[in-house]
Design a protein around this motif. Sequence first.
Motif, short mmCIF file in Angstrom:
data_model
loop_
_atom_site.label_atom_id
_atom_site.label_comp_id
_atom_site.label_asym_id
_atom_site.label_seq_id
_atom_site.Cartn_x
_atom_site.Cartn_y
_atom_site.Cartn_z
N GLN A 32 60.07 -0.06 37.61
CA GLN A 32 59.43 0.93 38.63
C GLN A 32 58.91 2.10 38.21
N ASP A 33 59.85 2.88 37.64
CA ASP A 33 59.41 4.36 37.01
C ASP A 33 58.51 4.35 36.08
N CYS A 34 59.01 3.76 34.89
CA CYS A 34 58.09 3.67 33.77
C CYS A 34 57.09 2.81 33.81
N GLY A 35 57.28 1.54 34.56
CA GLY A 35 56.07 0.91 34.84
C GLY A 35 54.74 1.66 35.55
N SER A 36 55.31 2.64 36.32
CA SER A 36 53.85 3.50 37.20
C SER A 36 53.03 3.99 36.01
N LEU A 40 52.96 -2.21 35.11
CA LEU A 40 54.13 -2.64 35.67
C LEU A 40 54.41 -4.09 34.73
N THR A 41 53.58 -4.39 33.88
CA THR A 41 53.80 -5.36 33.11
C THR A 41 54.17 -4.92 31.67
N MET A 42 54.40 -3.59 31.49
CA MET A 42 54.66 -2.71 30.45
C MET A 42 53.44 -2.91 29.28
N LYS A 43 52.44 -3.44 29.43
CA LYS A 43 51.27 -3.91 28.54
C LYS A 43 50.40 -2.31 28.38
N GLY A 44 50.77 -1.37 29.09
CA GLY A 44 50.05 0.04 28.79
C GLY A 44 49.27 0.27 30.20
N GLY A 45 49.30 1.68 30.17
CA GLY A 45 48.29 2.07 31.33
C GLY A 45 48.14 3.52 31.12
N LEU A 46 48.41 4.57 31.80
CA LEU A 46 48.49 6.10 31.36
C LEU A 46 49.15 6.21 30.16
N THR A 51 56.04 -3.13 25.43
CA THR A 51 56.57 -4.35 25.33
C THR A 51 57.28 -4.51 23.91
N THR A 52 58.14 -5.44 23.99
CA THR A 52 58.93 -5.93 22.78
C THR A 52 58.16 -5.80 21.52
N ASP A 53 57.11 -6.52 21.74
CA ASP A 53 55.92 -6.71 20.55
C ASP A 53 55.53 -5.19 19.93
N ALA A 54 55.20 -4.48 21.02
CA ALA A 54 54.66 -3.04 20.66
C ALA A 54 55.67 -2.38 20.20
N LEU A 55 57.20 -2.36 20.55
CA LEU A 55 58.24 -1.66 20.05
C LEU A 55 59.16 -2.18 18.89
N VAL A 56 58.76 -3.16 18.27
CA VAL A 56 59.20 -4.02 17.42
C VAL A 56 59.77 -2.90 16.04
N HIS A 57 58.94 -2.29 15.63
CA HIS A 57 59.35 -1.45 14.64
C HIS A 57 59.90 -0.01 14.83
N ALA A 58 60.19 0.19 16.39
CA ALA A 58 60.44 1.32 16.85
C ALA A 58 61.80 1.74 16.64
N ASP A 59 62.39 2.80 16.20
CA ASP A 59 63.66 3.40 16.08
C ASP A 59 64.05 3.51 17.34
N ARG A 60 65.47 2.84 17.58
CA ARG A 60 66.23 3.04 19.14
C ARG A 60 66.66 4.21 19.12
N ASP A 61 66.93 5.05 18.28
CA ASP A 61 67.46 6.53 18.26
C ASP A 61 66.36 7.13 18.73
#
Length: 100
Positions: A32-36, A40-46, A51-61
């Motif tokens: 809800q909050d992040c999706g705003s 809402l499908t986490m595919k981008g907006g503002l 998405t898991t694909d977009a964050l595959v190489h992102a560091d969790r920390d």
Amino acid sequence: MRNLAVLLALALPAGADIAPTRATELEHMVLQDCGSCHGLTMKGGLGRPLTTDALVHADRDGLALIILDGVPGTAMPPWRPLLTEAEALWIADYLKGETP
């Protein structure tokens, strides 16, 4: 900021214990909050896609620090007043598809 990431990694093990009821609340918050902003499908907006694909190489920390402290000069707010470090790591893992 990098030192804080190292401290987070040492202080909070992967999959830090989050109660099931809190995990449900965090998942709802992400949708809800992040999706705003991130769509809402986490595919981008503002905001960028989360998405898991977009964050595959992102560091969790690094993701947890962005969640906690926001990104100055952008619409990404800091969530530190509402989340613990363990919760931010849980969200980072959730976004990467790595939650327990």
